[in-house]
Design a protein around this motif. Structure first.
Motif, PDB file in Angstrom:
ATOM      1  N   LYS A 176       0.857  -1.093   0.662  1.00 37.67           N
ATOM      2  CA  LYS A 176      -0.024  -0.025   0.096  1.00 37.67           C
ATOM      3  C   LYS A 176       0.585   1.417  -0.365  1.00 37.67           C
ATOM      4  O   LYS A 176       0.449   2.254  -0.703  1.00 37.67           O
ATOM      5  N   ARG A 177       2.218   1.838   0.540  1.00 43.02           N
ATOM      6  CA  ARG A 177       2.782   2.337   0.141  1.00 43.02           C
ATOM      7  C   ARG A 177       3.460   2.852  -0.092  1.00 43.02           C
ATOM      8  O   ARG A 177       3.813   3.808  -0.833  1.00 43.02           O
ATOM      9  N   LEU A 178       4.017   1.797  -1.550  1.00 42.17           N
ATOM     10  CA  LEU A 178       4.166   1.535  -2.523  1.00 42.17           C
ATOM     11  C   LEU A 178       3.851   2.096  -3.497  1.00 42.17           C
ATOM     12  O   LEU A 178       3.739   2.729  -4.600  1.00 42.17           O
ATOM     13  N   GLN A 179       2.499   1.836  -3.845  1.00 43.32           N
ATOM     14  CA  GLN A 179       0.825   2.614  -4.352  1.00 43.32           C
ATOM     15  C   GLN A 179       0.773   4.008  -4.174  1.00 43.32           C
ATOM     16  O   GLN A 179       0.601   4.352  -5.016  1.00 43.32           O
ATOM     17  N   ALA A 180       0.448   4.059  -3.051  1.00 45.57           N
ATOM     18  CA  ALA A 180       0.570   5.979  -2.379  1.00 45.57           C
ATOM     19  C   ALA A 180       1.073   6.706  -1.098  1.00 45.57           C
ATOM     20  O   ALA A 180       1.070   5.870  -0.380  1.00 45.57           O
ATOM     21  N   PRO A 181       1.693   7.726  -1.657  1.00 45.76           N
ATOM     22  CA  PRO A 181       2.681   8.335  -0.705  1.00 45.76           C
ATOM     23  C   PRO A 181       1.784   9.033   0.245  1.00 45.76           C
ATOM     24  O   PRO A 181       0.268   8.584   0.325  1.00 45.76           O
ATOM     25  N   SER A 182       2.564   8.335   1.826  1.00 46.54           N
ATOM     26  CA  SER A 182       1.832   8.765   2.607  1.00 46.54           C
ATOM     27  C   SER A 182       1.510  10.672   3.394  1.00 46.54           C
ATOM     28  O   SER A 182       2.248  11.526   2.099  1.00 46.54           O
ATOM     29  N   ALA A 183       0.434  10.419   3.910  1.00 44.50           N
ATOM     30  CA  ALA A 183      -0.108  12.182   3.855  1.00 44.50           C
ATOM     31  C   ALA A 183       0.709  12.590   3.971  1.00 44.50           C
ATOM     32  O   ALA A 183       0.943  14.620   3.814  1.00 44.50           O
TER      33      ALA A 183
END
Length: 121
Positions: free
Chosen positions: A13-20
């Motif tokens: 999930k971290r690879l798909q979208a950057p963190s806030a």
């Protein structure tokens, strides 16, 4: 090596979208650069932090400091630089009588003292 499924999916999930935090940091970096350049590149973290809060970007001062370090920018430093020593060869140095070999063959064989030439060889 066994990995828990939740660990795998969290990583995926971290690879798909950057963190806030990364998204907000990217936005703040642009704002910090804009404030820094519009104020002649002399503002430090405290003044940039205050200016961002005045402009309606609530941010912590430690965050501004961290992002400024990442950007490689810093404010102007006041005052003169303190010179503690005078480099150069103004004074003749004492001769090197032990040829920079400070290892003695036995105890009390090689003594090195101060510059007043009190050495025992």
């Amino acid at each position: 090596c066994k990995i828990a499924p939740s660990t795998y999916y969290a990583h995926h999930k971290r690879l798909q979208a950057p963190s806030a935090r990364r998204v907000r940091d990217a936005e703040l970096k642009e704002e910090i650069k804009q404030v820094y350049t519009s104020n002649y590149r002399v503002y430090g973290a405290r003044k940039i932090w205050r200016e961002l809060n005045r402009q309606g970007h609530p941010v912590a001062r430690c965050t501004v400091e961290r992002l400024m370090r990442e950007l490689g920018i810093q404010g102007a430093v006041r005052g003169k630089r303190v010179i503690t020593t005078i480099p150069g060869g103004q004074v003749e140095r004492a001769p090197d009588l032990v040829d920079r070999d400070f290892v003695a063959a036995a105890p009390n064989r090689c003594w090195v003292a101060d510059f007043e030439r009190r050495e025992v060889l």
